[in-house]
Design an enzyme around this catalytic site. Sequence first.
Site, PDB file in Angstrom:
ATOM      1  N   CYS A   6     -15.861  -9.589 -49.218  1.00  0.00           N
ATOM      2  CA  CYS A   6     -16.553  -8.410 -49.740  1.00  0.00           C
ATOM      3  C   CYS A   6     -16.338  -7.254 -48.764  1.00  0.00           C
ATOM      4  O   CYS A   6     -16.714  -7.327 -47.593  1.00  0.00           O
ATOM      5  CB  CYS A   6     -18.043  -8.674 -49.927  1.00  0.00           C
ATOM      6  SG  CYS A   6     -18.960  -7.167 -50.312  1.00  0.00           S
ATOM      7  N   CYS A   9     -19.588  -5.871 -47.142  1.00  0.00           N
ATOM      8  CA  CYS A   9     -20.138  -6.818 -46.152  1.00  0.00           C
ATOM      9  C   CYS A   9     -19.362  -6.686 -44.843  1.00  0.00           C
ATOM     10  O   CYS A   9     -19.945  -6.703 -43.748  1.00  0.00           O
ATOM     11  CB  CYS A   9     -20.052  -8.255 -46.654  1.00  0.00           C
ATOM     12  SG  CYS A   9     -21.344  -8.727 -47.827  1.00  0.00           S
ATOM     13  N   ASP A  32     -17.596   8.102 -47.263  1.00  0.00           N
ATOM     14  CA  ASP A  32     -16.687   7.608 -48.295  1.00  0.00           C
ATOM     15  C   ASP A  32     -15.263   7.993 -47.915  1.00  0.00           C
ATOM     16  O   ASP A  32     -15.002   9.121 -47.487  1.00  0.00           O
ATOM     17  CB  ASP A  32     -17.062   8.197 -49.661  1.00  0.00           C
ATOM     18  CG  ASP A  32     -16.392   7.472 -50.809  1.00  0.00           C
ATOM     19  OD1 ASP A  32     -17.086   6.816 -51.596  1.00  0.00           O
ATOM     20  OD2 ASP A  32     -15.134   7.550 -50.919  1.00  0.00           O
ATOM     21  N   GLY A  95     -18.362   2.316 -63.887  1.00  0.00           N
ATOM     22  CA  GLY A  95     -17.322   2.752 -62.943  1.00  0.00           C
ATOM     23  C   GLY A  95     -17.445   2.147 -61.560  1.00  0.00           C
ATOM     24  O   GLY A  95     -16.882   2.675 -60.601  1.00  0.00           O
ATOM     25  N   HIS A 100     -20.481  -4.546 -54.204  1.00  0.00           N
ATOM     26  CA  HIS A 100     -21.600  -4.640 -53.262  1.00  0.00           C
ATOM     27  C   HIS A 100     -22.384  -3.350 -53.430  1.00  0.00           C
ATOM     28  O   HIS A 100     -21.814  -2.258 -53.295  1.00  0.00           O
ATOM     29  CB  HIS A 100     -21.051  -4.821 -51.831  1.00  0.00           C
ATOM     30  CG  HIS A 100     -22.089  -4.928 -50.746  1.00  0.00           C
ATOM     31  ND1 HIS A 100     -22.065  -5.930 -49.794  1.00  0.00           N
ATOM     32  CD2 HIS A 100     -23.147  -4.150 -50.444  1.00  0.00           C
ATOM     33  CE1 HIS A 100     -23.082  -5.763 -48.955  1.00  0.00           C
ATOM     34  NE2 HIS A 100     -23.749  -4.669 -49.338  1.00  0.00           N
ATOM     35  N   HIS A 102     -24.168  -0.007 -53.565  1.00  0.00           N
ATOM     36  CA  HIS A 102     -24.031   1.176 -52.697  1.00  0.00           C
ATOM     37  C   HIS A 102     -24.543   2.397 -53.444  1.00  0.00           C
ATOM     38  O   HIS A 102     -24.358   2.524 -54.650  1.00  0.00           O
ATOM     39  CB  HIS A 102     -22.581   1.381 -52.240  1.00  0.00           C
ATOM     40  CG  HIS A 102     -21.584   1.375 -53.357  1.00  0.00           C
ATOM     41  ND1 HIS A 102     -21.109   0.219 -53.935  1.00  0.00           N
ATOM     42  CD2 HIS A 102     -20.981   2.391 -54.031  1.00  0.00           C
ATOM     43  CE1 HIS A 102     -20.257   0.512 -54.890  1.00  0.00           C
ATOM     44  NE2 HIS A 102     -20.162   1.830 -54.987  1.00  0.00           N
ATOM     45  N   HIS A 104     -24.210   6.361 -53.714  1.00  0.00           N
ATOM     46  CA  HIS A 104     -23.408   7.540 -53.380  1.00  0.00           C
ATOM     47  C   HIS A 104     -24.331   8.711 -53.056  1.00  0.00           C
ATOM     48  O   HIS A 104     -25.298   8.976 -53.789  1.00  0.00           O
ATOM     49  CB  HIS A 104     -22.526   7.949 -54.563  1.00  0.00           C
ATOM     50  CG  HIS A 104     -21.396   7.010 -54.853  1.00  0.00           C
ATOM     51  ND1 HIS A 104     -20.123   7.203 -54.364  1.00  0.00           N
ATOM     52  CD2 HIS A 104     -21.345   5.875 -55.586  1.00  0.00           C
ATOM     53  CE1 HIS A 104     -19.337   6.228 -54.796  1.00  0.00           C
ATOM     54  NE2 HIS A 104     -20.044   5.408 -55.540  1.00  0.00           N
TER      55      HIS A 104
HETATM   56  P1  AMP Z   1     -17.758   2.726 -56.758  1.00  0.00           P
HETATM   57  O1  AMP Z   1     -16.716   3.228 -57.705  1.00  0.00           O
HETATM   58  O2  AMP Z   1     -19.134   3.212 -57.060  1.00  0.00           O
HETATM   59  O3  AMP Z   1     -17.677   1.221 -56.582  1.00  0.00           O
HETATM   60  O4  AMP Z   1     -17.418   3.410 -55.382  1.00  0.00           O
HETATM   61  C1  AMP Z   1     -16.766   2.800 -54.337  1.00  0.00           C
HETATM   62  C2  AMP Z   1     -16.510   3.875 -53.321  1.00  0.00           C
HETATM   63  O5  AMP Z   1     -16.113   3.244 -52.132  1.00  0.00           O
HETATM   64  C3  AMP Z   1     -15.410   4.850 -53.706  1.00  0.00           C
HETATM   65  O6  AMP Z   1     -15.948   6.175 -53.727  1.00  0.00           O
HETATM   66  C4  AMP Z   1     -14.360   4.677 -52.621  1.00  0.00           C
HETATM   67  O7  AMP Z   1     -13.742   5.877 -52.240  1.00  0.00           O
HETATM   68  C5  AMP Z   1     -15.177   4.077 -51.486  1.00  0.00           C
HETATM   69  N1  AMP Z   1     -14.423   3.235 -50.565  1.00  0.00           N
HETATM   70  C6  AMP Z   1     -13.522   2.274 -50.866  1.00  0.00           C
HETATM   71  N2  AMP Z   1     -13.058   1.691 -49.747  1.00  0.00           N
HETATM   72  C7  AMP Z   1     -13.677   2.316 -48.712  1.00  0.00           C
HETATM   73  C8  AMP Z   1     -13.624   2.163 -47.286  1.00  0.00           C
HETATM   74  N3  AMP Z   1     -12.832   1.265 -46.698  1.00  0.00           N
HETATM   75  N4  AMP Z   1     -14.392   2.979 -46.538  1.00  0.00           N
HETATM   76  C9  AMP Z   1     -15.191   3.899 -47.119  1.00  0.00           C
HETATM   77  N5  AMP Z   1     -15.302   4.080 -48.441  1.00  0.00           N
HETATM   78  C10 AMP Z   1     -14.545   3.303 -49.235  1.00  0.00           C
HETATM   79 ZN    ZN Z   2     -21.057  -7.712 -49.823  1.00  0.00          ZN
END
Ligand code: AMP
Ligand code: ZN
Length: 111
Positions: A6, A9, A32, A95, A100, A102, A104
Amino acid sequence: MPENDCLFCKIASGEIPSTQVFSNERIVAFKDIHPKAPTHLLVVPRKHIASLYDATEEDRDLLGEMLLVASQLAKESPNGENGGRFGFNCGPWGGQEVGHLHLHVMAGKKL
Ligand code: AMP
Ligand code: ZN
């Protein structure tokens, strides 16, 4: 409790690097990697919860704390006093790409 393979994680544990802006025993927040606003942060529980649909009564305080951390970080960010946007993407139709939970946090321009 961390889930194998994950991404968040691994970011929460420090195994994968991130630009962290907040951390306590329960929550981390980091930038992000593909920001959609001048400030674009992700507020993430250390506990692996797959999505908002997977949060339970047990997670009530954690969810509340995530919202308060998000508000505080946005308020303290450049031009954050003007407001911001706070959102959970949930499941394929919402989307959600990372499995995991999160939150925004976007701020710093008129959205
Ligand atoms: P979601 O579409 O709500 O699952 O958003 C996932 C978010 O995680 C996206 O805005 C990505 O740009 C961000 N993301 C993906 N990988 C990373 C990473 N390694 N570090 C920081 N943000 C990330
Ligand atoms: Zn996780």
